[in-house]
Design a protein around this motif. Structure first.
Motif: not given
Length: 294
Positions: A205-230
């Motif tokens: 998912s990280v590789v895909w986003r960086k390829r599709r949206f190279p200028k987008a920087v996550p506002r929230y960086r988390v340690s797990s996919i479960l945290s992304v969900l919540e």
């Protein structure tokens, strides 16, 4: 270092060597054996003197077994597996299964798939217990840090016994009550991203986003996919989430179809010798049947 006489290795000696080879630490080996670190140290010294050669090399990373140390640890592991198999065979009735099964996975898979699948085993095998460990690193099944691993991968280690549970499909999600309603808004840069960039930099998912949206920087960086969900569910931004986590939740809305580029596989893994232990084999077979992916 010369051995004056032929040293006779004992089963207790092999237990000490195996514990130290697996953990690489005197303290951790002592914890497994129920003794203190100094006792482990003295035992290793005694065995090395008796054999007339060193078995371990002390490094900054811990105690590393040499060639003979590795060979003796392998023999010890074979004896351990045979003993466990004998104990399992002594339990003539399936309902008499007892002991602990160690399972490792990511917190996402553990909470959403593994733990719910284990619940029926409580009634069927009340004497079984479970040690559940979560983390992003694959525990060493060879060193018996775990009996079973459930992992997302397209290349499972070839030395392990494995069963593919199914494909893990993902999509971009937003909060149902959030401000984003269409993926076009995400493409226009009107939404914050939530992602596990630092913890899982190679995650599809990280590789895909960086390829599709190279200028987008996550506002929230988390340690797990479960945290992304919540965090997505709270309306803090959008994120790429597995369908098995998100589908059925009323607080989320899917913005895309499944992203083929991000698809990976869920594997159930164990060591070939562990697979034949009745308690491990029972849990392995149950998980293989009970875990389902949408």
């Amino acid at each position: 270092m010369i051995a004056p006489t032929q040293y006779q290795l004992s089963s207790a000696d092999l237990q000490v060597l195996l514990a130290l080879a697996r953990t690489g630490s005197l303290a951790a080996a002592g914890e497994r054996l129920g003794v203190d670190a100094s006792t482990v140290f003295r035992s290793v010294q005694r065995i090395e003197r008796g054999l007339g050669q060193p078995l371990f090399q002390r490094t900054r990373g811990g105690w590393l077994p040499g060639e003979l140390g590795q060979a003796l640890a392998a023999h010890a592991e074979t004896i351990e597996a045979a003993l466990e198999a004998a104990r399992s065979d002594a339990q003539l009735q399936p309902q008499s299964l007892s002991g602990s099964v160690r399972i490792t996975s990511t917190d996402t898979v553990m909470h959403a798939l593994v733990a719910p699948a284990l619940k029926p085993l409580q009634a069927a095998h009340p004497r079984l217990s479970f040690e559940l460990a979560t983390g992003n690193e694959l525990a060493s099944l060879t060193r018996r840090d775990a009996d079973i691993a459930v992992r997302a991968t397209k290349r499972p280690p070839p030395h392990l016994v494995g069963k593919q549970v199914g494909p893990i499909r993902v999509a971009v999600y937003a909060a149902r009550k959030g401000g984003v309603r269409r993926f076009a808004e995400v493409e226009a840069g009107k939404s914050d991203w939530i992602a596990p960039d630092d913890a899982l930099p190679e995650h599809p998912s990280v590789v895909w986003r960086k390829r599709r949206f190279p200028k987008a920087v996550p506002r929230y960086r988390v340690s797990s996919i479960l945290s992304v969900l919540e965090l997505v569910a709270l309306g803090l931004g959008v994120g790429v989430v597995p369908l098995f986590l998100a589908e059925g939740r009323s607080d989320l809305v899917r913005l895309t179809e499944a992203l083929d580029e991000c698809e990976t596989e869920l594997w159930l893994l164990t060591h070939p010798e562990s697979r034949h232990l009745r308690r491990v084999g029972t849990v392995y077979s149950h998980l293989a049947q009970a875990m389902e992916l949408p």
